[in-house]
Design an enzyme around this catalytic site. Structure first.
Site, mmCIF file in Angstrom:
data_model
loop_
_atom_site.group_PDB
_atom_site.id
_atom_site.type_symbol
_atom_site.label_atom_id
_atom_site.label_comp_id
_atom_site.label_asym_id
_atom_site.label_seq_id
_atom_site.Cartn_x
_atom_site.Cartn_y
_atom_site.Cartn_z
ATOM 1 N N CYS A 42 9.300 -10.334 -11.978
ATOM 2 C CA CYS A 42 9.006 -9.009 -11.411
ATOM 3 C C CYS A 42 8.739 -8.033 -12.559
ATOM 4 O O CYS A 42 9.499 -7.985 -13.528
ATOM 5 C CB CYS A 42 10.152 -8.535 -10.531
ATOM 6 S SG CYS A 42 10.539 -9.739 -9.246
ATOM 7 N N CYS A 78 15.613 -14.706 -15.696
ATOM 8 C CA CYS A 78 15.115 -14.955 -14.347
ATOM 9 C C CYS A 78 13.652 -15.368 -14.433
ATOM 10 O O CYS A 78 12.907 -14.847 -15.251
ATOM 11 C CB CYS A 78 15.249 -13.697 -13.489
ATOM 12 S SG CYS A 78 14.673 -13.955 -11.787
ATOM 13 N N CYS A 100 11.334 -5.306 -13.861
ATOM 14 C CA CYS A 100 12.729 -5.725 -14.025
ATOM 15 C C CYS A 100 12.988 -6.255 -15.432
ATOM 16 O O CYS A 100 12.284 -7.138 -15.918
ATOM 17 C CB CYS A 100 13.042 -6.796 -12.986
ATOM 18 S SG CYS A 100 14.638 -7.602 -13.230
ATOM 19 N N SER A 151 21.456 -10.480 -2.908
ATOM 20 C CA SER A 151 20.118 -9.893 -2.926
ATOM 21 C C SER A 151 19.109 -10.938 -3.399
ATOM 22 O O SER A 151 19.309 -11.582 -4.422
ATOM 23 C CB SER A 151 20.103 -8.688 -3.865
ATOM 24 O OG SER A 151 18.796 -8.201 -4.023
ATOM 25 N N GLU A 155 25.380 -10.368 -18.250
ATOM 26 C CA GLU A 155 26.082 -9.107 -18.069
ATOM 27 C C GLU A 155 26.658 -8.971 -16.676
ATOM 28 O O GLU A 155 26.122 -9.503 -15.716
ATOM 29 C CB GLU A 155 25.129 -7.941 -18.339
ATOM 30 C CG GLU A 155 24.752 -7.887 -19.791
ATOM 31 C CD GLU A 155 23.757 -6.798 -20.095
ATOM 32 O OE1 GLU A 155 23.459 -6.622 -21.273
ATOM 33 O OE2 GLU A 155 23.291 -6.135 -19.160
ATOM 34 N N CYS A 203 20.519 -1.260 -11.766
ATOM 35 C CA CYS A 203 20.072 -2.541 -11.225
ATOM 36 C C CYS A 203 18.835 -3.007 -11.967
ATOM 37 O O CYS A 203 17.948 -2.236 -12.257
ATOM 38 C CB CYS A 203 19.707 -2.401 -9.763
ATOM 39 S SG CYS A 203 21.131 -2.268 -8.742
ATOM 40 N N SER A 208 14.612 -7.740 -1.653
ATOM 41 C CA SER A 208 13.865 -6.815 -2.509
ATOM 42 C C SER A 208 12.434 -6.746 -2.007
ATOM 43 O O SER A 208 11.647 -7.659 -2.244
ATOM 44 C CB SER A 208 13.890 -7.316 -3.956
ATOM 45 O OG SER A 208 15.215 -7.343 -4.414
ATOM 46 N N LEU A 209 12.117 -5.678 -1.314
ATOM 47 C CA LEU A 209 10.788 -5.589 -0.706
ATOM 48 C C LEU A 209 9.832 -4.781 -1.590
ATOM 49 O O LEU A 209 8.808 -5.280 -2.026
ATOM 50 C CB LEU A 209 10.919 -4.999 0.705
ATOM 51 C CG LEU A 209 9.730 -5.186 1.629
ATOM 52 C CD1 LEU A 209 9.379 -6.653 1.816
ATOM 53 C CD2 LEU A 209 9.998 -4.531 2.988
ATOM 54 N N HIS A 210 10.154 -3.526 -1.801
ATOM 55 C CA HIS A 210 9.473 -2.647 -2.760
ATOM 56 C C HIS A 210 8.040 -2.240 -2.426
ATOM 57 O O HIS A 210 7.500 -1.316 -3.046
ATOM 58 C CB HIS A 210 9.490 -3.229 -4.185
ATOM 59 C CG HIS A 210 10.851 -3.544 -4.703
ATOM 60 N ND1 HIS A 210 11.881 -2.635 -4.724
ATOM 61 C CD2 HIS A 210 11.380 -4.699 -5.191
ATOM 62 C CE1 HIS A 210 12.970 -3.206 -5.216
ATOM 63 N NE2 HIS A 210 12.698 -4.463 -5.498
ATOM 64 N N CYS A 229 28.950 -6.166 -9.888
ATOM 65 C CA CYS A 229 27.598 -6.701 -9.774
ATOM 66 C C CYS A 229 27.516 -7.908 -10.700
ATOM 67 O O CYS A 229 27.699 -7.791 -11.910
ATOM 68 C CB CYS A 229 26.620 -5.596 -10.198
ATOM 69 S SG CYS A 229 24.913 -6.113 -10.196
ATOM 70 N N GLY A 256 19.191 -12.576 -12.646
ATOM 71 C CA GLY A 256 18.843 -13.834 -11.983
ATOM 72 C C GLY A 256 18.556 -13.713 -10.502
ATOM 73 O O GLY A 256 18.846 -12.696 -9.874
ATOM 74 N N GLU A 257 17.952 -14.769 -9.965
ATOM 75 C CA GLU A 257 17.604 -14.824 -8.548
ATOM 76 C C GLU A 257 18.563 -15.807 -7.865
ATOM 77 O O GLU A 257 18.447 -17.027 -8.056
ATOM 78 C CB GLU A 257 16.136 -15.264 -8.412
ATOM 79 C CG GLU A 257 15.704 -15.673 -7.024
ATOM 80 C CD GLU A 257 16.076 -14.688 -5.912
ATOM 81 O OE1 GLU A 257 15.909 -13.468 -6.091
ATOM 82 O OE2 GLU A 257 16.560 -15.153 -4.871
HETATM 83 N N1 SAH Z 1 16.944 -11.338 -8.102
HETATM 84 C C1 SAH Z 1 17.530 -10.605 -7.046
HETATM 85 C C2 SAH Z 1 18.783 -9.862 -7.443
HETATM 86 C C3 SAH Z 1 18.828 -9.185 -8.763
HETATM 87 S S1 SAH Z 1 17.898 -7.722 -8.946
HETATM 88 C C4 SAH Z 1 16.512 -9.665 -6.441
HETATM 89 O O1 SAH Z 1 15.462 -9.449 -7.042
HETATM 90 O O2 SAH Z 1 16.767 -9.172 -5.351
HETATM 91 C C5 SAH Z 1 18.762 -6.496 -7.967
HETATM 92 C C6 SAH Z 1 17.865 -5.406 -7.433
HETATM 93 O O3 SAH Z 1 17.424 -4.550 -8.494
HETATM 94 C C7 SAH Z 1 16.604 -5.920 -6.769
HETATM 95 O O4 SAH Z 1 16.342 -5.218 -5.574
HETATM 96 C C8 SAH Z 1 15.548 -5.609 -7.796
HETATM 97 O O5 SAH Z 1 14.267 -5.556 -7.238
HETATM 98 C C9 SAH Z 1 16.038 -4.300 -8.329
HETATM 99 N N2 SAH Z 1 15.472 -3.889 -9.600
HETATM 100 C C10 SAH Z 1 15.055 -4.672 -10.608
HETATM 101 N N3 SAH Z 1 14.591 -3.920 -11.625
HETATM 102 C C11 SAH Z 1 14.727 -2.645 -11.245
HETATM 103 C C12 SAH Z 1 14.423 -1.408 -11.869
HETATM 104 N N4 SAH Z 1 13.898 -1.361 -13.085
HETATM 105 N N5 SAH Z 1 14.681 -0.273 -11.181
HETATM 106 C C13 SAH Z 1 15.235 -0.313 -9.951
HETATM 107 N N6 SAH Z 1 15.542 -1.454 -9.315
HETATM 108 C C14 SAH Z 1 15.288 -2.616 -9.954
HETATM 109 FE FE1 SF4 Z 2 14.447 -11.795 -11.015
HETATM 110 FE FE2 SF4 Z 2 15.330 -10.056 -9.178
HETATM 111 FE FE3 SF4 Z 2 14.490 -9.230 -11.599
HETATM 112 FE FE4 SF4 Z 2 12.722 -10.146 -9.845
HETATM 113 S S1 SF4 Z 2 13.988 -8.302 -9.623
HETATM 114 S S2 SF4 Z 2 12.795 -10.678 -12.005
HETATM 115 S S3 SF4 Z 2 13.887 -11.732 -8.871
HETATM 116 S S4 SF4 Z 2 16.248 -10.481 -11.199
#
Ligand code: SAH
Ligand code: SF4
Length: 355
Positions: free
Chosen positions: A128, A124, A131, A206, A92, A348, A229-231, A117, A174-175
C-alpha cells in the site's frame, strides 16, 4: 534455538513438561504462571522447584522480544516499543491510553481504555502506497508466540502502572490475513478461558481485503471484530493506493463483507485514511454510502499520517467533517479518529523503524 514458550498451546506445553517426568498438573501451573500471573522469566515461577525452573530456562526460550527502543508521546498516552526478535529482525508494538471513551462505543463501556496495537509480520508484502510498513516490503511471518508475546508485554507494562489492558487491535506491521492461521492461533491462545482469558470481542483484526480469507473468516464464526481497509470507493483510485485491489476489486470485497455480516450478524468497520483532495470529497462519500447501503457497518476515518515515500497530505478537520456529514446524511455512521502518537511516529501504518 530452543522453542519459544509462547509458541505452545496448552496441550503442547503440558505434554512437553510431562515428558520431563513431571506430574500432569505442572502443565496448568506453568500455563497459569505465563498467562494469569504474566511471568516472563523462569525465576519468577516460584511455585515450582528450582530444578524445574532451571530446566525450563535451559530447554525453552522466554526471551522472545527484546525491547531496544521505547518512545513515549509528549502527552504520555502513547508508548511505542521497538523490539528485536531472536533472529535480529525488528517489529513494533504500540500501547495507547484513552480516557473517557464515549459511551457510543458498543459492547462494554470502559471509561478508560488501554489498547495494544500488535504486529503479525516483519514488514508487509501488500505494498500500500501510503503505508510505512508497505514501503519496507515483506521480510517474514511472525510466529504465534511472537504475536502473543506482544500482548503479554503490553499487559505487563500496564500492570506495572496499575492499569489493565482492555483491547487488542491487530493493526500494527503486516497483513494478518496473509498470516491467517498463525494469527488466529495466537488470538485463540489469548482468548483461552483457562489462561489469559481475553474476551473475543475485545480483539479487532484489520485486513487490507484478502477476499478468500474474509470468506473463510466468516465461516469460522469467531467473535473477533473485523475491520477492512477500504480507503476509496472506486476501483481506479483504490488500485492506485492499494495494489491488492487489482486482484480483489471493491465489488468482490463488499460481497465477502456482506456474507460476513449475514453469517455472523456482526457489524463491520471500514477504515478510511483521509488524504486531502484524493479521497475526501463529499462526492466520494456519496458513492461510498451507495455501495455500503444495507450493510451493517461503520466508517472509521483517520486523517493520513504522512510517511516518507508518499506525498499525500492529511485532510484538515473542517474538510473531514464535511466528508463525515455527507456519509452520515446518507445513512452511514462515521467517526473521525484522532491522531495518535504522531510525535513518535506511532500512528497507524507508521510502524516502521527509523533505526
Ligand atoms: N494490514 C492491515 C493492518 C495493518 S495497517 C490493513 O491494512 O488493514 C492498519 C491500518 O492503518 C489500515 O487501515 C491501514 O490502511 C492504515 N494505514 C496505513 N498507513 C497509514 C497512514 N500512513 N495513515 C493512516 N492510516 C494508515
Ligand atoms: Fe500492509 Fe496494511 Fe500497510 Fe497495506 S496498509 S502495506 S496491508 S500493513
Amino acid at each position: 534455538m530452543n522453542p519459544l514458550i509462547y509458541d505452545f498451546d496448552f496441550a503442547e506445553l503440558a505434554a512437553r513438561i510431562k515428558s520431563w517426568g513431571e506430574p500432569k498438573f505442572r502443565g496448568q501451573q506453568v500455563w497459569d504462571g505465563l498467562y494469569k500471573n504474566l511471568w516472563t522469566k523462569p525465576e519468577e515461577f516460584t511455585n515450582l522447584s528450582k530444578p524445574l525452573r532451571a530446566k525450563m530456562g535451559e530447554l525453552l526460550s522466554f526471551e522472545v522480544l527484546k525491547p531496544i527502543l521505547i518512545q513515549e508521546s509528549k502527552d504520555g498516552d502513547t508508548q511505542k516499543t521497538l523490539f528485536e526478535l531472536r533472529d535480529g529482525q525488528r517489529i513494533e508494538t504500540v500501547i495507547m491510553h484513552y480516557e473517557n471513551v464515549p459511551s457510543s462505543d458498543d459492547e462494554e463501556k470502559f471509561k478508560v481504555r488501554n489498547t495494544v496495537c500488535i504486529s503479525t509480520q516483519v514488514g508487509c508484502g501488500m505494498g500500500c502506497k501510503f503505508c510505512a510498513t508497505g514501503q519496507m516490503g515483506f521480510k517474514r511471518q511472525l510466529s504465534s508466540g511472537e504475536i502473543v508475546a506482544q500482548v503479554i508485554y503490553a499487559a505487563r507494562e500496564l500492570q506495572d502502572r496499575e492499569e489493565v489492558l482492555t483491547n487488542v487491535v491487530v493493526m500494527g506491521m503486516g497483513e494478518p490475513f496473509h498470516n491467517y492461521e498463525t494469527t488466529l492461533e495466537a488470538l485463540a491462545r489469548l482468548n483461552d478461558k483457562n489462561g489469559f482469558n481475553f474476551g473475543a470481542r475485545r480483539f479487532t483484526i484489520s485486513t487490507v481485503g484478502l477476499v478468500p480469507m474474509i470468506w473463510k473468516f466468516a465461516e469460522a464464526g469467531l467473535q473477533y471484530n473485523l475491520a477492512i481497509s477500504l480507503h476509496a470507493s472506486e476501483d481506479e483510485l483504490r488500485s492506485s493506493m492499494l495494489p491488492i485491489n487489482d486482484k480483489y476489486p471493491i465489488n468482490k470485497l463488499l460481497e465477502a463483507c456482506r456474507y460476513y455480516v449475514q453469517k455472523t450478524s456482526r457489524k463491520i468497520t471500514f477504515e478510511w485514511a483521509l488524504i486531502e483532495g484524493v479521497n475526501d470529497t463529499p462526492e466520494q462519500a456519496f458513492i461510498l454510502a451507495r455501495k455500503l447501503k444495507g450493510l451493517m457497518c461503520h466508517v472509521n476515518a483517520i486523517p493520513l499520517n504522512t510517511t516518507r515515500n508518499f506525498h499525500g497530505r492529511p485532510t484538515g478537520s473542517a474538510r473531514a467533517k464535511i466528508f463525515k456529514d455527507a456519509l452520515q446524511d446518507s445513512g452511514i455512521t462515521c467517526t473521525i479518529r484522532e491522531h495518535r502518537g504522531i510525535d513518535i511516529q506511532a500512528g497507524c501504518g507508521q510502524l516502521a523503524s527509523r533505526e
